[in-house]
Motif scaffolding. Structure first.
Motif, PDB file in Angstrom:
ATOM      1  N   ALA A  24       0.846  -1.203   0.000  1.00 48.50           N
ATOM      2  CA  ALA A  24       0.000   0.000   0.000  1.00 48.50           C
ATOM      3  C   ALA A  24       0.878   1.247   0.000  1.00 48.50           C
ATOM      4  N   GLY A  25       1.995   1.178  -0.755  1.00 52.88           N
ATOM      5  CA  GLY A  25       2.824   2.369  -0.958  1.00 52.88           C
ATOM      6  C   GLY A  25       2.103   3.314  -1.927  1.00 52.88           C
ATOM      7  N   LEU A  26       2.847   4.265  -2.460  1.00 54.36           N
ATOM      8  CA  LEU A  26       2.200   5.285  -3.293  1.00 54.36           C
ATOM      9  C   LEU A  26       1.578   4.696  -4.564  1.00 54.36           C
ATOM     10  N   ASP A  46      -0.746  -4.298   3.496  1.00 51.59           N
ATOM     11  CA  ASP A  46       0.607  -3.788   3.751  1.00 51.59           C
ATOM     12  C   ASP A  46       1.078  -4.230   5.134  1.00 51.59           C
ATOM     13  N   ARG A  47       2.367  -4.525   5.204  1.00 49.31           N
ATOM     14  CA  ARG A  47       2.906  -4.985   6.500  1.00 49.31           C
ATOM     15  C   ARG A  47       2.976  -3.848   7.509  1.00 49.31           C
ATOM     16  N   LEU A  48       2.944  -2.603   7.029  1.00 45.84           N
ATOM     17  CA  LEU A  48       3.029  -1.462   7.942  1.00 45.84           C
ATOM     18  C   LEU A  48       1.645  -0.934   8.262  1.00 45.84           C
ATOM     19  N   THR A 212      24.013   7.166  -2.898  1.00 48.90           N
ATOM     20  CA  THR A 212      22.875   7.274  -1.978  1.00 48.90           C
ATOM     21  C   THR A 212      22.338   8.696  -2.071  1.00 48.90           C
ATOM     22  N   ALA A 213      21.008   8.817  -2.050  1.00 49.54           N
ATOM     23  CA  ALA A 213      20.399  10.157  -2.068  1.00 49.54           C
ATOM     24  C   ALA A 213      20.148  10.608  -0.632  1.00 49.54           C
ATOM     25  N   ILE A 214      20.699  11.766  -0.289  1.00 52.04           N
ATOM     26  CA  ILE A 214      20.366  12.403   0.992  1.00 52.04           C
ATOM     27  C   ILE A 214      19.197  13.337   0.682  1.00 52.04           C
ATOM     28  N   ALA A 329      15.494  12.018 -12.799  1.00 50.90           N
ATOM     29  CA  ALA A 329      14.506  12.803 -13.557  1.00 50.90           C
ATOM     30  C   ALA A 329      13.166  12.885 -12.824  1.00 50.90           C
ATOM     31  N   GLY A 330      13.113  12.412 -11.575  1.00 53.78           N
ATOM     32  CA  GLY A 330      11.864  12.462 -10.801  1.00 53.78           C
ATOM     33  C   GLY A 330      10.721  11.741 -11.508  1.00 53.78           C
ATOM     34  N   GLN A 331      10.971  10.493 -11.976  1.00 58.34           N
ATOM     35  CA  GLN A 331       9.961   9.829 -12.805  1.00 58.34           C
ATOM     36  C   GLN A 331       9.482   8.482 -12.268  1.00 58.34           C
ATOM     37  N   GLY A 332      10.072   7.971 -11.158  1.00 55.08           N
ATOM     38  CA  GLY A 332       9.730   6.615 -10.698  1.00 55.08           C
ATOM     39  C   GLY A 332       8.257   6.443 -10.365  1.00 55.08           C
ATOM     40  N   TRP A 333       7.724   7.370  -9.590  1.00 54.28           N
ATOM     41  CA  TRP A 333       6.311   7.266  -9.218  1.00 54.28           C
ATOM     42  C   TRP A 333       5.420   7.523 -10.443  1.00 54.28           C
TER      43      TRP A 333
HETATM   44  C1  LIG Z   1      15.293  10.138  -3.310  1.00 55.38           C
HETATM   45  C2  LIG Z   1      14.121   9.767  -4.193  1.00 55.38           C
HETATM   46  C3  LIG Z   1      13.378  10.747  -4.801  1.00 55.38           C
HETATM   47  C4  LIG Z   1      12.315  10.419  -5.652  1.00 55.38           C
HETATM   48  N1  LIG Z   1      11.625  11.413  -6.286  1.00 55.38           N
HETATM   49  C5  LIG Z   1      10.655  11.092  -7.159  1.00 55.38           C
HETATM   50  C6  LIG Z   1       9.959  12.111  -7.897  1.00 55.38           C
HETATM   51  O1  LIG Z   1      10.185  13.304  -7.721  1.00 55.38           O
HETATM   52  N2  LIG Z   1       9.007  11.744  -8.790  1.00 55.38           N
HETATM   53  C7  LIG Z   1       8.715  10.428  -9.016  1.00 55.38           C
HETATM   54  O2  LIG Z   1       7.875  10.146  -9.876  1.00 55.38           O
HETATM   55  N3  LIG Z   1       9.332   9.441  -8.329  1.00 55.38           N
HETATM   56  C8  LIG Z   1      10.302   9.737  -7.420  1.00 55.38           C
HETATM   57  N4  LIG Z   1      10.923   8.737  -6.723  1.00 55.38           N
HETATM   58  C9  LIG Z   1      10.504   7.335  -6.918  1.00 55.38           C
HETATM   59  C10 LIG Z   1       9.275   6.991  -6.078  1.00 55.38           C
HETATM   60  O3  LIG Z   1       9.466   7.395  -4.741  1.00 55.38           O
HETATM   61  C11 LIG Z   1       8.997   5.491  -6.142  1.00 55.38           C
HETATM   62  O4  LIG Z   1       8.959   5.086  -7.491  1.00 55.38           O
HETATM   63  C12 LIG Z   1       7.667   5.140  -5.479  1.00 55.38           C
HETATM   64  O5  LIG Z   1       7.617   5.602  -4.148  1.00 55.38           O
HETATM   65  C13 LIG Z   1       7.449   3.627  -5.504  1.00 55.38           C
HETATM   66  O6  LIG Z   1       6.255   3.314  -4.840  1.00 55.38           O
HETATM   67  P1  LIG Z   1       5.758   1.798  -4.730  1.00 55.38           P
HETATM   68  O7  LIG Z   1       4.400   1.891  -4.127  1.00 55.38           O
HETATM   69  O8  LIG Z   1       5.936   1.083  -6.025  1.00 55.38           O
HETATM   70  O9  LIG Z   1       6.776   1.081  -3.713  1.00 55.38           O
HETATM   71  P2  LIG Z   1       7.039   1.316  -2.149  1.00 55.38           P
HETATM   72  O10 LIG Z   1       6.893   2.738  -1.791  1.00 55.38           O
HETATM   73  O11 LIG Z   1       8.351   0.661  -1.873  1.00 55.38           O
HETATM   74  O12 LIG Z   1       5.876   0.528  -1.390  1.00 55.38           O
HETATM   75  C14 LIG Z   1       5.881  -0.870  -1.246  1.00 55.38           C
HETATM   76  C15 LIG Z   1       4.979  -1.252  -0.073  1.00 55.38           C
HETATM   77  O13 LIG Z   1       4.787  -2.672  -0.076  1.00 55.38           O
HETATM   78  C16 LIG Z   1       4.782  -3.149   1.265  1.00 55.38           C
HETATM   79  N5  LIG Z   1       5.116  -4.598   1.212  1.00 55.38           N
HETATM   80  C17 LIG Z   1       6.164  -5.179   0.539  1.00 55.38           C
HETATM   81  N6  LIG Z   1       6.106  -6.513   0.681  1.00 55.38           N
HETATM   82  C18 LIG Z   1       5.017  -6.810   1.440  1.00 55.38           C
HETATM   83  C19 LIG Z   1       4.429  -8.020   1.923  1.00 55.38           C
HETATM   84  N7  LIG Z   1       4.948  -9.244   1.655  1.00 55.38           N
HETATM   85  N8  LIG Z   1       3.295  -7.950   2.673  1.00 55.38           N
HETATM   86  C20 LIG Z   1       2.754  -6.757   2.973  1.00 55.38           C
HETATM   87  N9  LIG Z   1       3.273  -5.560   2.539  1.00 55.38           N
HETATM   88  C21 LIG Z   1       4.376  -5.583   1.778  1.00 55.38           C
HETATM   89  C22 LIG Z   1       5.822  -2.260   1.954  1.00 55.38           C
HETATM   90  O14 LIG Z   1       5.604  -2.212   3.358  1.00 55.38           O
HETATM   91  C23 LIG Z   1       5.587  -0.910   1.277  1.00 55.38           C
HETATM   92  O15 LIG Z   1       4.662  -0.093   1.998  1.00 55.38           O
HETATM   93  C24 LIG Z   1      11.995   9.048  -5.866  1.00 55.38           C
HETATM   94  C25 LIG Z   1      12.732   8.042  -5.234  1.00 55.38           C
HETATM   95  C26 LIG Z   1      13.805   8.386  -4.412  1.00 55.38           C
HETATM   96  C27 LIG Z   1      14.610   7.280  -3.764  1.00 55.38           C
END
Ligand SMILES: Cc1cc2nc3c(=O)[nH]c(=O)nc-3n(C[C@H](O)[C@H](O)[C@H](O)COP(=O)(O)OP(=O)(O)OC[C@H]3O[C@@H](n4cnc5c(N)ncnc54)[C@H](O)[C@@H]3O)c2cc1C
Length: 436
Positions: A24-26, A46-48, A212-214, A329-333
């Motif tokens: 339940a991440g973003l 989600d585990r959290l 690593t990104a700070i 490039a701020g594109q992952g999400w």
């Molecule tokens: C420094 C930094 C800056 C960034 N800036 C940008 C930006 O400006 N624009 C952009 O588009 N992207 C950006 N990104 C990328 C973006 O943050 C990620 O692509 C995005 O947060 C990924 O979300 P997600 O939900 O796929 O994964 P995650 O956020 O990793 O969520 C995964 C979730 O799954 C849960 N989970 C995993 N396994 C299990 C299990 N077995 N049972 C229950 N729960 C589980 C975890 O607890 C977690 O909550 C940035 C990344 C970084 C590192």
């Protein structure tokens, strides 16, 4: 009790859903909001606990929400909840920079690249921002608030998915506390540390960047005027992203993504405040007057990872579980949101036709749709980071000339702007701002 009886009892006690999303991440939360708003039954795991994800110290990052992603958030009823916290991106300035050995502010190259939002203006239409910077904590809060309004979505958190059995008939997920969920489709939105792909035989290729990104928030004396800056220092990009002013103090703020070599980061994070501020200020520069880093210092090790397939029997991968890219490039999400929007569209369309939403043909459609966009974004962000994170004189010269050349070519600049805004390619309905 016979085995058959046990299975019947378990089926009676199981939670039934059309789609079970692990993570339940973003991205997982965005997909649940899209599917739930179209009436599909969703279990989001989600585990959290949700409260942990919403804590101020959980995630110090901001997200650059591209124009098309904003349209999708509007379509699923989320944008209105964050609009007041979203800072428009009006200009992007990209330049090479190097650290001044005497400790002064990092001088930037005169050869630079500048994108202005007015260049992407549609003929006759108003000039809209290229995107918005939103604090992740606000994005998460808005997504969970929207999910609470959707009766079709059930959130199981904290809950760890420990086993998933998939067969032609459906999916059975076992949680660590023994609860069982049955669904037509399982979605892995588990982020980079996901496991569900393993038992499906999907291999993931990972390469660390040694970086690593700070992440910190900066307060500065002068307003940023909606300008996002990316300075390429030899150890990696240093991004200054415009935030809304502090709602209480009115201070001007920017979000900083400061990339450094892995081995330097622990020492930097441990520095006493005055030394940390000095290191920070020499990278930030003087263009916004006096500056200081405020609040906690967050860090994120950087790597690229790619799943060789996005789907298997009754399983689909979305977001970082499918592809983790460099934040250069701020594109992952934004990329992950395009996965979520495309998957939601093929599932909702199949459901309306009364088809099995977990069928291989439906998942093949999703995989075909998302493959090219994912692979090209991985290649672009990986290439950019390798090109810019080094200090070889000939490479510096070529990239500086390249930036200056693109800067002199308006059509090419426009193409890059539209790409960053997520307006190119075969966009799912949600990203065009249309309902599912
Ligand atoms: C420094 C930094 C800056 C960034 N800036 C940008 C930006 O400006 N624009 C952009 O588009 N992207 C950006 N990104 C990328 C973006 O943050 C990620 O692509 C995005 O947060 C990924 O979300 P997600 O939900 O796929 O994964 P995650 O956020 O990793 O969520 C995964 C979730 O799954 C849960 N989970 C995993 N396994 C299990 C299990 N077995 N049972 C229950 N729960 C589980 C975890 O607890 C977690 O909550 C940035 C990344 C970084 C590192």
């Amino acid at each position: 009790m016979s085995g058959e009886q046990t299975a019947q009892d378990e089926t009676k006690a199981a939670h039934m859903a059309d789609v079970a999303i692990v993570g339940a991440g973003l991205i997982g939360a965005s997909l649940a909001a899209a599917l739930g708003s179209a009436g599909l039954g969703v279990v989001l795991i989600d585990r959290l606990p949700v409260s942990a994800q919403l804590a101020a110290t959980f995630d110090g990052r901001t997200t650059a929400v591209a124009r098309s992603s904003r349209q999708a958030l509007e379509a699923i009823g989320v944008w209105g909840r964050i609009a007041a916290h979203a800072a428009p991106i009006l200009d992007i300035r990209i330049s090479d920079a190097r650290l001044d050995p005497s400790g002064g502010p990092a001088p930037t190259s005169r050869l630079h690249l500048h994108f202005d939002h007015r260049e992407a203006q549609r003929r006759g239409g108003p000039a809209a921002p290229m995107g918005h910077i939103v604090e992740n904590r606000h994005l998460r809060a808005a997504l969970f608030e929207a999910l609470e309004t959707l009766p079709a979505v059930k959130i199981f958190a904290p809950a760890e998915a420990v086993e998933a059995v998939r067969d032609e008939g459906g999916v059975r997920i076992r949680l660590a506390d023994g609860r069982i969920i049955r669904a037509a489709l399982l979605v892995s939105a588990e982020g980079r540390g996901g496991r569900l792909h393993e038992e499906a035989g999907i291999r993931i290729r990972r390469t660390g960047y040694g970086q690593t990104a700070i992440v910190v928030t900066a307060e500065h004396a002068l307003p940023h005027l909606g300008v996002a800056q990316e300075k390429f220092l030899p150890t990696g990009p240093f991004a200054i992203l415009p935030m809304t002013d502090d709602p209480l103090s009115g201070a001007h703020r920017s979000s900083i993504v400061w990339t450094e070599r892995d081995d330097l980061v622990p020492a930097l994070l441990r520095l006493p405040d005055s030394d940390f501020q000095a290191e920070f200020a020499r990278r930030f520069g003087e263009h916004l007057g006096a500056v200081k880093a405020i609040g906690p210092r967050f860090s994120y090790p950087l790597s690229v990872q790619t799943a060789e397939r996005l789907a298997a029997l009754r399983l689909a991968l979305v977001g970082d579980a499918a592809h983790g890219i460099h934040p250069i490039a701020g594109q992952g999400w934004n990329l992950g949101l395009r996965d979520a929007a495309a998957l939601a569209e093929v599932l909702v369309d199949s459901h309306r036709l009364g088809l099995d939403i977990g069928h291989a043909s439906v998942l093949a459609q999703y995989e075909r749709w998302r493959r090219v966009d994912s692979l090209s974004m991985i290649a672009v962000t990986d290439g950019l980071n390798r090109l810019f994170s080094n200090d070889l004189a000939p490479v510096r010269l070529v990239r500086d000339l390249g930036l200056a050349a693109v800067n002199r070519m308006p059509p090419l600049r426009r193409f890059f702007i539209q790409h960053a805004m997520g307006l190119l390619g075969d966009l799912p309905r949600l990203l065009r701002g249309e309902p599912l």
